[in-house]
Design a protein around this motif. Structure first.
Motif, mmCIF file in Angstrom:
data_model
loop_
_atom_site.group_PDB
_atom_site.id
_atom_site.type_symbol
_atom_site.label_atom_id
_atom_site.label_comp_id
_atom_site.label_asym_id
_atom_site.label_seq_id
_atom_site.Cartn_x
_atom_site.Cartn_y
_atom_site.Cartn_z
ATOM 1 N N LEU A 124 23.127 -20.095 20.192
ATOM 2 C CA LEU A 124 23.958 -20.018 21.389
ATOM 3 C C LEU A 124 25.184 -20.918 21.337
ATOM 4 C CD1 LEU A 124 21.169 -20.055 24.137
ATOM 5 C CD2 LEU A 124 22.233 -18.071 23.042
ATOM 6 N N SER A 125 25.336 -21.687 20.294
ATOM 7 C CA SER A 125 26.421 -22.673 20.249
ATOM 8 C C SER A 125 27.799 -22.043 20.351
ATOM 9 C CB SER A 125 26.322 -23.501 18.962
ATOM 10 O OG SER A 125 26.371 -22.659 17.820
ATOM 11 N N PHE A 126 27.956 -20.799 19.872
ATOM 12 C CA PHE A 126 29.275 -20.151 19.887
ATOM 13 C C PHE A 126 29.758 -19.890 21.313
ATOM 14 C CE2 PHE A 126 26.682 -16.461 20.566
ATOM 15 C CZ PHE A 126 27.494 -15.524 21.177
ATOM 16 N N ILE A 127 28.849 -19.852 22.291
ATOM 17 C CA ILE A 127 29.234 -19.566 23.671
ATOM 18 C C ILE A 127 30.184 -20.630 24.211
ATOM 19 C CG2 ILE A 127 28.352 -19.274 26.033
ATOM 20 C CD1 ILE A 127 25.776 -18.197 24.846
ATOM 21 N N ALA A 128 30.080 -21.838 23.680
ATOM 22 C CA ALA A 128 30.891 -22.956 24.185
ATOM 23 C C ALA A 128 32.386 -22.703 24.069
ATOM 24 C CB ALA A 128 30.515 -24.239 23.447
ATOM 25 N N MET A 129 32.802 -21.806 23.169
ATOM 26 C CA MET A 129 34.243 -21.605 22.977
ATOM 27 C C MET A 129 34.865 -20.748 24.088
ATOM 28 S SD MET A 129 34.453 -18.913 19.798
ATOM 29 C CE MET A 129 33.637 -17.316 19.815
ATOM 30 N N PHE A 130 34.034 -20.078 24.888
ATOM 31 C CA PHE A 130 34.566 -19.210 25.942
ATOM 32 C C PHE A 130 34.733 -20.028 27.225
ATOM 33 C CE2 PHE A 130 31.943 -16.390 23.194
ATOM 34 C CZ PHE A 130 33.005 -15.717 22.597
ATOM 35 N N LYS A 131 35.786 -20.778 27.289
ATOM 36 C CA LYS A 131 35.990 -21.740 28.364
ATOM 37 C C LYS A 131 36.253 -21.100 29.721
ATOM 38 C CE LYS A 131 35.497 -25.399 25.839
ATOM 39 N NZ LYS A 131 34.317 -26.289 26.054
ATOM 40 N N SER A 145 14.433 -24.965 22.177
ATOM 41 C CA SER A 145 15.566 -25.878 22.054
ATOM 42 C C SER A 145 16.903 -25.141 22.065
ATOM 43 C CB SER A 145 15.449 -26.686 20.753
ATOM 44 O OG SER A 145 15.498 -25.823 19.624
ATOM 45 N N ALA A 146 16.883 -23.812 22.166
ATOM 46 C CA ALA A 146 18.109 -23.015 22.068
ATOM 47 C C ALA A 146 19.141 -23.417 23.108
ATOM 48 C CB ALA A 146 17.784 -21.526 22.188
ATOM 49 N N GLN A 151 23.783 -27.513 26.993
ATOM 50 C CA GLN A 151 23.476 -28.352 28.147
ATOM 51 C C GLN A 151 24.613 -29.278 28.573
ATOM 52 O OE1 GLN A 151 20.390 -31.334 27.533
ATOM 53 N NE2 GLN A 151 20.587 -31.132 25.316
ATOM 54 N N TYR A 152 25.523 -29.612 27.659
ATOM 55 C CA TYR A 152 26.629 -30.506 28.013
ATOM 56 C C TYR A 152 27.981 -29.802 28.044
ATOM 57 C CZ TYR A 152 23.159 -34.126 27.150
ATOM 58 O OH TYR A 152 22.025 -34.895 27.189
ATOM 59 N N VAL A 153 27.974 -28.471 27.998
ATOM 60 C CA VAL A 153 29.222 -27.703 27.984
ATOM 61 C C VAL A 153 29.656 -27.399 29.414
ATOM 62 C CG1 VAL A 153 30.378 -25.617 27.186
ATOM 63 C CG2 VAL A 153 28.588 -26.665 25.778
ATOM 64 N N TYR A 154 30.919 -27.622 29.696
ATOM 65 C CA TYR A 154 31.469 -27.386 31.029
ATOM 66 C C TYR A 154 32.266 -26.089 31.043
ATOM 67 C CZ TYR A 154 34.331 -27.968 35.244
ATOM 68 O OH TYR A 154 34.951 -27.784 36.446
#
Length: 353
Positions: A124-131, A145-146, A151-154
């Motif tokens: 799921l880490s790639f989702i962070a780029m869609f701000k 743990s996915a 958890q810290y992405v705004y």
């Protein structure tokens, strides 16, 4: 013939893999009719020629839904990359652990407003780029743990969050709850809709976190089963309009209705109940009698509300109650002005696909 009957194609739902079915994209008029296509729903295993031609013809799609099969055709990633203003991406059954699809989405990191991953077993880490995401829908599989990766992405624009837990046991659930709570600490204030599905190992802490960190919710679906939790949520979420609950989570429906009558705020107007087990319909009709009295006593302004029941044919048969009989029983409360609108539905759809 098909192309001659339309002036401009906006939506194309095409899941066939037979190369003979794609002849229409080679017609001379295909360029004219497909260049304004805004939405495509397709399977991943359609022959490569289809995706190649679509890459040449379509560059203005705003919505793309892909159902992944055993194969991923060539040019599918090129089709994704070639779009100029992609806003909605829905991926279903994506279980490949390569980054071809997610890499092709990088170009759309600022334009994408809705991302839905249904039964996708991927990182799921790639989702962070869609701000600029406004809607995020995730099915979480067996890796507890996915969600740690988010958890810290705004997400400053996030309004709608749907999390569906697909687990067989409760092992490691505390870790998952912790990461979801951390996510809500950062993003909960902006949320207006929250759906937490199939969370059978729900904790009191999680519900209290919902109440305090998501004060602007308008719609809530959650496995709430404690009196304290429901009271807290109704008190803190002052703007809550629609709440959906699983009726089996409450041993006493009378308790549930009493809390709703005494603690719901002025914006509350719709109660949705999932009743998928034998005898729940029977108990519901009995509990409504007492609820009507509490509701009238609590609401000085005599507000009415809508009641929606989700159930199944099997449940209706088991309860030995005819749907029309249920409507007749509810009609009593409609005439009293307690229930404004009543619906009983046999299919579940969160409006997300």
């Amino acid at each position: 013939m098909f192309m001659n009957q339309i002036s401009s194609l906006k939506v194309l739902d095409f899941k066939h893999s037979n190369s003979g079915d794609i002849k229409f994209i080679y017609l001379p008029e295909a360029k004219i009719h497909l260049e304004n296509l805004t939405e495509l729903k397709c399977g991943s295993n359609i022959c490569s020629e289809f995706f190649y031609q679509m890459t040449q013809l379509c560059h203005n799609m705003q919505s793309l839904t892909i159902v992944f099969e055993s194969q991923i055709s060539n040019w599918l990633t090129d089709l994704i990359s070639s779009q100029n203003n992609l806003k909605i991406v829905i991926l279903k059954h994506y279980n490949n652990y390569n980054d071809k699809i997610t890499t092709s989405l990088i170009k759309h990191s600022l334009t994408l407003t809705k991302l839905a991953l249904y039964k996708c077993n991927i990182t799921l880490s790639f989702i962070a780029m869609f701000k600029n995401l406004q809607e995020l829908h995730i099915d979480l599989y067996f890796d507890y743990s996915a969600f740690d990766q988010l958890q810290y992405v705004y997400f400053s624009q996030l309004k709608i969050l749907r999390i569906n837990y697909i687990f067989s046991t409760g092992t490691g659930i505390d870790m998952l709850l912790h990461s979801v709570c951390k996510f809500l600490e950062i993003n909960g204030k902006n949320l207006t809709e929250l759906y937490i599905l199939n969370m059978y190992y729900y904790s009191l802490l999680m519900n209290l976190t919902l109440a305090k960190l998501c004060p602007n919710l308008r719609i809530l679906y959650s496995n709430i089963r404690e009196k304290k939790s429901l009271k807290q949520i109704l008190n803190y979420c002052q703007y809550l309009e629609i709440i959906e609950l699983c009726y089996k989570d409450w041993q006493s429906g009378k308790t549930l209705f009493k809390i709703l009558a005494n603690y719901s705020q002025k914006y509350f107007h719709t109660l949705i109940l999932d009743c998928y087990f034998r005898m729940q319909i029977n108990y519901l009709l009995q509990d409504l009698e007492e609820f009507s009295k509490n509701w009238q006593n609590h609401n000085v302004s005599y507000r009415s509300f809508s009641l929606i029941i989700f159930t199944s044919n099997h449940c209706i048969i088991e309860s030995k109650i005819n749907i029309e009989d249920i409507k007749i029983a509810i009609d009593k409360y409609i005439k009293l002005g307690i229930i404004k609108k009543f619906e009983i539905k046999l299919e579940k759809n969160f409006g997300l696909t």
